[in-house]
Design a protein around this motif. Structure first.
Motif, PDB file in Angstrom:
ATOM      1  N   VAL A   1      -5.052  -7.532 -15.220  1.00  0.00           N
ATOM      2  CA  VAL A   1      -4.203  -6.370 -14.955  1.00  0.00           C
ATOM      3  C   VAL A   1      -3.071  -6.767 -14.009  1.00  0.00           C
ATOM      4  CG1 VAL A   1      -4.094  -4.011 -14.054  1.00  0.00           C
ATOM      5  CG2 VAL A   1      -6.158  -4.803 -15.234  1.00  0.00           C
ATOM      6  N   ILE A   2      -1.838  -6.421 -14.383  1.00  0.00           N
ATOM      7  CA  ILE A   2      -0.690  -6.591 -13.501  1.00  0.00           C
ATOM      8  C   ILE A   2      -0.360  -5.231 -12.905  1.00  0.00           C
ATOM      9  CG2 ILE A   2       1.756  -7.187 -13.354  1.00  0.00           C
ATOM     10  CD1 ILE A   2       1.352  -9.138 -15.630  1.00  0.00           C
ATOM     11  N   VAL A   3      -0.363  -5.144 -11.581  1.00  0.00           N
ATOM     12  CA  VAL A   3      -0.009  -3.908 -10.879  1.00  0.00           C
ATOM     13  C   VAL A   3       1.295  -4.167 -10.120  1.00  0.00           C
ATOM     14  CG1 VAL A   3      -0.695  -2.153  -9.210  1.00  0.00           C
ATOM     15  CG2 VAL A   3      -2.429  -3.263 -10.634  1.00  0.00           C
ATOM     16  N   ARG A   4       2.348  -3.448 -10.465  1.00  0.00           N
ATOM     17  CA  ARG A   4       3.660  -3.675  -9.874  1.00  0.00           C
ATOM     18  C   ARG A   4       4.002  -2.624  -8.816  1.00  0.00           C
ATOM     19  NH1 ARG A   4       7.327  -6.746 -13.741  1.00  0.00           N
ATOM     20  NH2 ARG A   4       6.072  -7.206 -15.598  1.00  0.00           N
ATOM     21  N   ASP A   5       4.880  -3.025  -7.924  1.00  0.00           N
ATOM     22  CA  ASP A   5       5.510  -2.108  -6.960  1.00  0.00           C
ATOM     23  C   ASP A   5       4.525  -1.465  -5.997  1.00  0.00           C
ATOM     24  OD1 ASP A   5       7.878  -2.663  -8.362  1.00  0.00           O
ATOM     25  OD2 ASP A   5       7.567  -0.977  -9.723  1.00  0.00           O
ATOM     26  N   VAL A   6       3.611  -2.257  -5.469  1.00  0.00           N
ATOM     27  CA  VAL A   6       2.676  -1.738  -4.467  1.00  0.00           C
ATOM     28  C   VAL A   6       3.417  -1.645  -3.134  1.00  0.00           C
ATOM     29  CG1 VAL A   6       0.502  -2.105  -3.257  1.00  0.00           C
ATOM     30  CG2 VAL A   6       0.731  -2.790  -5.666  1.00  0.00           C
ATOM     31  N   PRO A   7       3.497  -0.467  -2.528  1.00  0.00           N
ATOM     32  CA  PRO A   7       4.217  -0.321  -1.256  1.00  0.00           C
ATOM     33  C   PRO A   7       3.338  -0.697  -0.069  1.00  0.00           C
ATOM     34  CG  PRO A   7       3.341   1.792  -1.913  1.00  0.00           C
ATOM     35  CD  PRO A   7       2.936   0.809  -3.000  1.00  0.00           C
ATOM     36  N   GLU A   8       3.905  -0.713   1.117  1.00  0.00           N
ATOM     37  CA  GLU A   8       3.075  -0.777   2.319  1.00  0.00           C
ATOM     38  C   GLU A   8       2.250   0.501   2.364  1.00  0.00           C
ATOM     39  OE1 GLU A   8       3.466  -1.370   7.163  1.00  0.00           O
ATOM     40  OE2 GLU A   8       5.206  -0.745   5.996  1.00  0.00           O
ATOM     41  N   ILE A   9       0.962   0.353   2.641  1.00  0.00           N
ATOM     42  CA  ILE A   9       0.041   1.478   2.524  1.00  0.00           C
ATOM     43  C   ILE A   9      -0.431   1.908   3.900  1.00  0.00           C
ATOM     44  CG2 ILE A   9      -2.178   2.226   1.583  1.00  0.00           C
ATOM     45  CD1 ILE A   9      -1.697   0.167  -0.669  1.00  0.00           C
ATOM     46  N   SER A  10      -0.206   3.173   4.221  1.00  0.00           N
ATOM     47  CA  SER A  10      -0.582   3.711   5.522  1.00  0.00           C
ATOM     48  C   SER A  10      -1.834   4.566   5.400  1.00  0.00           C
ATOM     49  CB  SER A  10       0.556   4.555   6.110  1.00  0.00           C
ATOM     50  OG  SER A  10       1.704   3.767   6.314  1.00  0.00           O
ATOM     51  N   LEU A  11      -2.576   4.619   6.479  1.00  0.00           N
ATOM     52  CA  LEU A  11      -3.817   5.377   6.524  1.00  0.00           C
ATOM     53  C   LEU A  11      -3.570   6.837   6.201  1.00  0.00           C
ATOM     54  CD1 LEU A  11      -6.829   4.889   7.328  1.00  0.00           C
ATOM     55  CD2 LEU A  11      -6.224   5.709   9.593  1.00  0.00           C
ATOM     56  N   GLY A  12      -4.293   7.350   5.210  1.00  0.00           N
ATOM     57  CA  GLY A  12      -4.234   8.765   4.903  1.00  0.00           C
ATOM     58  C   GLY A  12      -3.145   9.180   3.955  1.00  0.00           C
ATOM     59  N   GLU A  13      -2.263   8.256   3.542  1.00  0.00           N
ATOM     60  CA  GLU A  13      -1.173   8.667   2.677  1.00  0.00           C
ATOM     61  C   GLU A  13      -1.643   8.822   1.236  1.00  0.00           C
ATOM     62  OE1 GLU A  13       1.906   5.768   2.845  1.00  0.00           O
ATOM     63  OE2 GLU A  13       1.058   4.538   1.246  1.00  0.00           O
ATOM     64  N   ARG A  14      -0.824   9.537   0.472  1.00  0.00           N
ATOM     65  CA  ARG A  14      -1.144   9.792  -0.929  1.00  0.00           C
ATOM     66  C   ARG A  14      -1.254   8.469  -1.700  1.00  0.00           C
ATOM     67  NH1 ARG A  14       2.966  12.734  -5.177  1.00  0.00           N
ATOM     68  NH2 ARG A  14       1.526  12.956  -6.934  1.00  0.00           N
ATOM     69  N   GLY A  15      -2.306   8.306  -2.436  1.00  0.00           N
ATOM     70  CA  GLY A  15      -2.498   7.116  -3.251  1.00  0.00           C
ATOM     71  C   GLY A  15      -3.302   6.018  -2.587  1.00  0.00           C
ATOM     72  N   ALA A  16      -3.448   6.062  -1.260  1.00  0.00           N
ATOM     73  CA  ALA A  16      -4.118   4.972  -0.549  1.00  0.00           C
ATOM     74  C   ALA A  16      -5.586   4.830  -0.965  1.00  0.00           C
ATOM     75  CB  ALA A  16      -4.019   5.196   0.954  1.00  0.00           C
ATOM     76  N   ALA A  17      -6.307   5.943  -0.997  1.00  0.00           N
ATOM     77  CA  ALA A  17      -7.728   5.886  -1.346  1.00  0.00           C
ATOM     78  C   ALA A  17      -7.919   5.406  -2.777  1.00  0.00           C
ATOM     79  CB  ALA A  17      -8.373   7.259  -1.153  1.00  0.00           C
ATOM     80  N   ARG A  18      -7.015   5.834  -3.678  1.00  0.00           N
ATOM     81  CA  ARG A  18      -7.122   5.384  -5.069  1.00  0.00           C
ATOM     82  C   ARG A  18      -6.867   3.884  -5.185  1.00  0.00           C
ATOM     83  NH1 ARG A  18      -3.765  10.239  -6.517  1.00  0.00           N
ATOM     84  NH2 ARG A  18      -5.232  11.896  -7.044  1.00  0.00           N
ATOM     85  N   PHE A  19      -5.914   3.380  -4.410  1.00  0.00           N
ATOM     86  CA  PHE A  19      -5.618   1.951  -4.461  1.00  0.00           C
ATOM     87  C   PHE A  19      -6.826   1.139  -4.007  1.00  0.00           C
ATOM     88  CE2 PHE A  19      -3.945  -1.942  -2.423  1.00  0.00           C
ATOM     89  CZ  PHE A  19      -3.405  -2.543  -3.550  1.00  0.00           C
ATOM     90  N   VAL A  20      -7.474   1.585  -2.944  1.00  0.00           N
ATOM     91  CA  VAL A  20      -8.664   0.880  -2.457  1.00  0.00           C
ATOM     92  C   VAL A  20      -9.761   0.921  -3.513  1.00  0.00           C
ATOM     93  CG1 VAL A  20     -10.524   0.962  -0.754  1.00  0.00           C
ATOM     94  CG2 VAL A  20      -8.149   1.212  -0.023  1.00  0.00           C
ATOM     95  N   LYS A  21      -9.935   2.074  -4.159  1.00  0.00           N
ATOM     96  CA  LYS A  21     -10.944   2.183  -5.214  1.00  0.00           C
ATOM     97  C   LYS A  21     -10.599   1.263  -6.376  1.00  0.00           C
ATOM     98  CE  LYS A  21     -14.004   4.390  -5.421  1.00  0.00           C
ATOM     99  NZ  LYS A  21     -15.418   4.060  -5.141  1.00  0.00           N
ATOM    100  N   LEU A  22      -9.323   1.164  -6.720  1.00  0.00           N
ATOM    101  CA  LEU A  22      -8.884   0.264  -7.789  1.00  0.00           C
ATOM    102  C   LEU A  22      -9.243  -1.176  -7.458  1.00  0.00           C
ATOM    103  CD1 LEU A  22      -5.527   0.285  -9.697  1.00  0.00           C
ATOM    104  CD2 LEU A  22      -6.166  -1.758  -8.429  1.00  0.00           C
ATOM    105  N   ILE A  23      -8.917  -1.612  -6.229  1.00  0.00           N
ATOM    106  CA  ILE A  23      -9.225  -2.981  -5.813  1.00  0.00           C
ATOM    107  C   ILE A  23     -10.724  -3.223  -5.865  1.00  0.00           C
ATOM    108  CG2 ILE A  23      -9.208  -4.599  -3.878  1.00  0.00           C
ATOM    109  CD1 ILE A  23      -6.493  -4.289  -5.173  1.00  0.00           C
ATOM    110  N   ASP A  24     -11.512  -2.310  -5.310  1.00  0.00           N
ATOM    111  CA  ASP A  24     -12.966  -2.469  -5.298  1.00  0.00           C
ATOM    112  C   ASP A  24     -13.531  -2.570  -6.713  1.00  0.00           C
ATOM    113  OD1 ASP A  24     -13.103  -2.448  -2.556  1.00  0.00           O
ATOM    114  OD2 ASP A  24     -13.705  -0.344  -2.387  1.00  0.00           O
ATOM    115  N   THR A  25     -13.067  -1.691  -7.601  1.00  0.00           N
ATOM    116  CA  THR A  25     -13.604  -1.651  -8.961  1.00  0.00           C
ATOM    117  C   THR A  25     -13.244  -2.904  -9.743  1.00  0.00           C
ATOM    118  OG1 THR A  25     -13.391   0.767  -8.953  1.00  0.00           O
ATOM    119  CG2 THR A  25     -13.724  -0.296 -11.078  1.00  0.00           C
ATOM    120  N   PHE A  26     -11.986  -3.328  -9.671  1.00  0.00           N
ATOM    121  CA  PHE A  26     -11.573  -4.533 -10.378  1.00  0.00           C
ATOM    122  C   PHE A  26     -12.296  -5.762  -9.824  1.00  0.00           C
ATOM    123  CE2 PHE A  26      -7.141  -2.858 -11.842  1.00  0.00           C
ATOM    124  CZ  PHE A  26      -7.779  -1.941 -12.660  1.00  0.00           C
ATOM    125  N   TYR A  27     -12.432  -5.824  -8.518  1.00  0.00           N
ATOM    126  CA  TYR A  27     -13.101  -6.967  -7.890  1.00  0.00           C
ATOM    127  C   TYR A  27     -14.561  -7.033  -8.320  1.00  0.00           C
ATOM    128  CZ  TYR A  27     -14.716 -10.136  -4.196  1.00  0.00           C
ATOM    129  OH  TYR A  27     -15.269 -11.179  -3.512  1.00  0.00           O
TER     130      TYR A  27
END
Length: 382
Positions: A257-283
């Motif tokens: 999977v190629i994931v493009r345009d990942v921004p700097e991720i701040s605690l509590g911001e929209r999308g942050a929890a999903r990104f962590v779940k994505l990383i965990d699941t793919f890993y």
């Protein structure tokens, strides 16, 4: 003999100055699971297992209501039937990342696992939390505490913490650096990602085309897919409404999977929890990941405290009132971001491991074994 063995890496107080990821728990689990001679066994990320439990729970309840009527559902032990079904399939359950952050999971774990233990199921799990620290400061935690007692009755806990995150070092002890994590965002990085996509596609023997996955009444569409390779953006995967089952479904169709345009991720911001779940699941599912990002892996997660605007503070107060919470209840991990911060540390560690050649080699080997197994199964079926 019923037993739970929990392999732990942790620090106390949690999240103060230590990083407990990458201490070798998963490697030990791999060795144990591959070597144990049990015919009925199951290995799963704990989050994925609980998604499956909720699906089974709903199916069992729906079937009972259809056959016996809704008025009798209160006397029906649907959770017990779910546990019995799991027992028939596996006498040994191996879980990665045993943690509790969801109240819907917290409320059913005691009944589920008590029945599993009574059925003689053996559980081996890895975790970054002691039993006493599970669901720490979670909403309605008092209702969860009996499950901790169940765990402590059955479990042996083995702490593992060398103080070294082995994912982030190679044989020389330096951070692993690969060519599959590209930053910062610019045309050069975008062109490199295009080239990687073309190379991966050339190995597939398929054409690049849109694809839509259909599952459990949901659908997930991609503009660019080719065999087991897909090209997506951070916005597609993390800003759009996605669930854990979406990422799990992707693992069944794509090995890269190629994931493009990942921004700097701040605690509590929209999308942050999903990104962590994505990383965990793919890993956890050995998916090869290519990323284009705004920052380096070490700088990607902004771990500063959550900063709320006056409007957001007012909304938080309204949420507290709606939930009937006292001011002291705002110390829960839901409001302080403690669990998020810990998940950031784990995700950062995993991203660094994903960069390594050893991770990609492992993914290739496991995908080859899976393909060989599927081919053999199809031959026998025909």
């Amino acid at each position: 003999v019923h037993a739970v063995i929990i392999l732990l890496s942790f620090c106390y107080p949690p999240l103060t100055s230590c990083h407990t990821a990458g201490t070798g728990k998963t490697m030990l689990m791999d060795m144990f699971y591959d070597g144990v001679h049990v015919s009925k066994k199951r290995r799963a990320h704990f989050g994925a297992f609980m998604v499956d439990v909720h699906k089974r729970f709903k199916a069992v309840k729906d079937e009972f209501i259809q056959s016996s009527g809704e008025d009798r559902i209160r006397t029906f032990n649907a959770l017990g039937q779910v546990a019995d079904g799991i027992t028939e399939e596996a006498h040994l359950l191996c879980f990665d990342e045993f943690q509790v952050t969801d109240i819907s999971n917290a409320m059913i774990l005691r009944g589920l696992f008590t029945r599993l233990f009574e059925n003689g199921v053996i559980v081996v799990a890895t975790s970054n939390r002691r039993p006493d620290d599970l669901y720490m400061n979670g909403l309605q935690r008092a209702s969860f505490l009996p499950f901790i007692g169940v765990l402590k009755e059955y479990c042996d806990v083995s702490p593992l913490d060398s103080g070294v995150d082995h994912r982030t070092v190679d044989n020389e002890g330096e951070p692993s650096v690969g060519t599959v994590y590209l930053h910062p965002h610019d045309e050069k990085v975008s062109s490199k990602a295009d080239a990687i996509f073309q190379v991966l596609c050339s190995e597939e023997g398929a054409v690049v085309e849109p694809r839509t996955l259909h599952y459990f009444g949901r659908q997930l569409s991609f503009e660019k897919a080719c065999g087991g390779v897909v090209d997506v953006t951070y916005h597609d995967m993390c800003i759009e409404p996605r669930a854990a089952m979406d990422y799990l479904e992707m693992c069944g169709h794509f090995h890269s999977v190629i994931v493009r345009d990942v921004p700097e991720i701040s605690l509590g911001e929209r999308g942050a929890a999903r990104f962590v779940k994505l990383i965990d699941t793919f890993y956890d599912n050995n998916v090869r990941l290519v990323m284009t990002a705004a920052k380096s892996p070490s700088e990607l997660f902004n771990r500063s405290a959550i900063k709320l605007s006056p409007k957001e503070k007012a909304e938080l107060e309204m949420l507290r009132d709606d939930l009937g919470l006292r001011s002291s209840d705002l110390k829960t991990s839901f409001f302080t971001g403690e669990e998020e911060l810990f998940s950031y540390l784990r995700a950062e560690s995993r991203i660094k491991h994903i960069l390594s050649g050893s991770y990609w080699s492992t993914c290739l080997e496991k995908n080859e074994l899976l393909n060989a197994s599927e081919s053999s199964h199809q031959e026998h079926a025909s």
